[in-house]
Design a protein around this motif. Structure first.
Motif, PDB file in Angstrom:
ATOM      1  N   ASP A  65       0.890  -1.284  -0.022  1.00 36.90           N
ATOM      2  CA  ASP A  65       0.122  -0.156  -0.055  1.00 36.90           C
ATOM      3  C   ASP A  65       0.977   1.260  -0.113  1.00 36.90           C
ATOM      4  O   ASP A  65       0.321   2.395  -0.124  1.00 36.90           O
ATOM      5  N   LEU A  66       2.244   0.944   0.041  1.00 38.52           N
ATOM      6  CA  LEU A  66       3.179   2.199   0.001  1.00 38.52           C
ATOM      7  C   LEU A  66       3.425   2.384  -1.549  1.00 38.52           C
ATOM      8  O   LEU A  66       4.629   3.237  -1.542  1.00 38.52           O
ATOM      9  N   THR A  92      10.459   1.095  -5.510  1.00 41.22           N
ATOM     10  CA  THR A  92       9.163   1.611  -6.120  1.00 41.22           C
ATOM     11  C   THR A  92       8.213   1.560  -4.976  1.00 41.22           C
ATOM     12  O   THR A  92       6.924   1.831  -5.307  1.00 41.22           O
ATOM     13  N   HIS A  93       8.610   2.001  -3.930  1.00 39.48           N
ATOM     14  CA  HIS A  93       7.578   2.160  -2.675  1.00 39.48           C
ATOM     15  C   HIS A  93       8.008   3.457  -2.206  1.00 39.48           C
ATOM     16  O   HIS A  93       9.039   4.107  -2.443  1.00 39.48           O
ATOM     17  N   LEU A 116      -4.974   5.144   6.936  1.00 40.59           N
ATOM     18  CA  LEU A 116      -3.841   4.351   6.526  1.00 40.59           C
ATOM     19  C   LEU A 116      -4.106   4.149   4.718  1.00 40.59           C
ATOM     20  O   LEU A 116      -4.845   3.903   4.201  1.00 40.59           O
ATOM     21  N   PRO A 117      -2.760   4.347   4.131  1.00 40.64           N
ATOM     22  CA  PRO A 117      -2.870   4.334   2.778  1.00 40.64           C
ATOM     23  C   PRO A 117      -3.359   3.139   2.005  1.00 40.64           C
ATOM     24  O   PRO A 117      -2.960   1.900   2.698  1.00 40.64           O
ATOM     25  N   ARG A 118      -3.876   3.214   1.153  1.00 41.71           N
ATOM     26  CA  ARG A 118      -4.345   1.844   0.294  1.00 41.71           C
ATOM     27  C   ARG A 118      -3.887   1.914  -1.251  1.00 41.71           C
ATOM     28  O   ARG A 118      -4.000   3.040  -2.036  1.00 41.71           O
ATOM     29  N   PHE A 119      -3.603   1.012  -1.931  1.00 43.85           N
ATOM     30  CA  PHE A 119      -3.152   0.829  -3.186  1.00 43.85           C
ATOM     31  C   PHE A 119      -4.013  -0.124  -4.066  1.00 43.85           C
ATOM     32  O   PHE A 119      -4.350  -1.218  -3.411  1.00 43.85           O
TER      33      PHE A 119
END
Length: 288
Positions: A65-66, A92-93, A116-119
């Motif tokens: 997610d980063l 790539t993070h 919280l981040p999400r990809f």
């Protein structure tokens, strides 16, 4: 029976984690590392739920997610190496986003919340911030899970030889793999130094990655919001996992001796052996 063995192992693992977290001052950062499809996310969620019964509040952050945005990876592909358009390898993070998230989680007070981040893997792009899930403070444990979490760089000599067709044909001079290795030796080493404990899920062999990653791809497609533009077909999947092969093999060779917990897995994801080391961080008590 594998299930009964796994259930007993998980109780022991939970007891070890509860004791370590309660002896720790401040936010406890637990790393879980394992190859694609090894069950990192499943284990993280089971542990988080079980910790709640011990009155320890836990949240989960996946290193996936980063991932940098597609625009950022496009810039890396243009300025460093074309293979960096593909998410996954160190570099790539967005580690600054990770550092800020961990610091904010550590500072959470009662009544405060944190997104919280999400990809979105199906669309190969970070989700808008308004779609990030919220966690409530205070927090006792943050679980950071990911395929390269806690991994150290390879020796320079190991970078001389290509390990697969992708490296042979698309990185013949080794420029990509050397750049990735430098990220592990610098920014990622600093980032992973924050970990308080590390669990490593040891897969039976590299071939298991393809089998399990294929299953993940089907699940990603099924869970996609709208058209899943970046779900891989078989040929794409074969090429994609070769981006991870070098460091997955490196992890299999190096992390069993360094992780605080080693969980060896069989071909059906069953736990065949679990070793809990207490000597890595404190007194010499060997393995449980």
């Amino acid at each position: 029976m594998p299930y009964a063995h796994s259930e007993l192992d998980e109780k022991r693992l939970l007891a070890w984690l509860v004791a370590a977290a309660r002896a720790h001052s401040g936010l406890f950062l637990l790393g879980i590392c394992g190859a694609q499809g090894s069950g990192k996310s499943t284990l993280a969620h089971r542990l988080a739920q079980a910790l709640d019964t011990h009155h320890l509040r836990a949240a989960i952050l996946s290193i996936d997610d980063l991932y940098r945005t597609r625009a950022e990876r496009t810039a890396l592909a243009q300025t460093v190496h074309p293979l960096l358009i593909t998410r996954g390898v160190p570099g790539t993070h967005d580690l600054e986003l990770g550092r800020k998230t961990i610091a904010a989680a550590a500072a959470l007070q009662p009544g405060q919340s944190l997104a919280l981040p999400r990809f979105d893997k199906a669309n190969d792009e970070r989700r808008p911030e308004q779609d990030w899930p919220q966690i409530e403070g205070p927090l006792d444990i943050l679980i950071l899970e990911g395929w390269c979490v806690g991994l150290d760089p390879e020796p320079e000599a190991a970078l001389q030889r290509a390990v697969n067709a992708l490296e042979t044909h698309e990185d013949p001079d080794g420029r990509w793999r050397r750049w990735v290795n430098r990220q592990l030796a610098t920014d990622y080493a600093e980032f992973f130094a924050r970990l308080d404990r590390l669990i490593f899920l040891q897969i039976p062999d590299w071939e298991a990655v393809l089998r399990w990653r294929r299953q993940q791809e089907c699940e990603t497609a099924a869970a996609a919001r709208g058209p899943a533009r970046h779900v891989l077909d078989e040929a794409g999947l074969l090429r994609f996992i070769q981006h991870y092969e070098r460091l997955t093999r490196h992890a299999l060779a190096s992390l069993p001796g360094r992780a605080d917990v080693l969980r060896r897995l069989g071909p059906a994801h069953e736990v065949t052996e679990q070793l809990i080391r207490t000597s890595n961080r404190s007194n010499e008590q060997g393995c449980q």
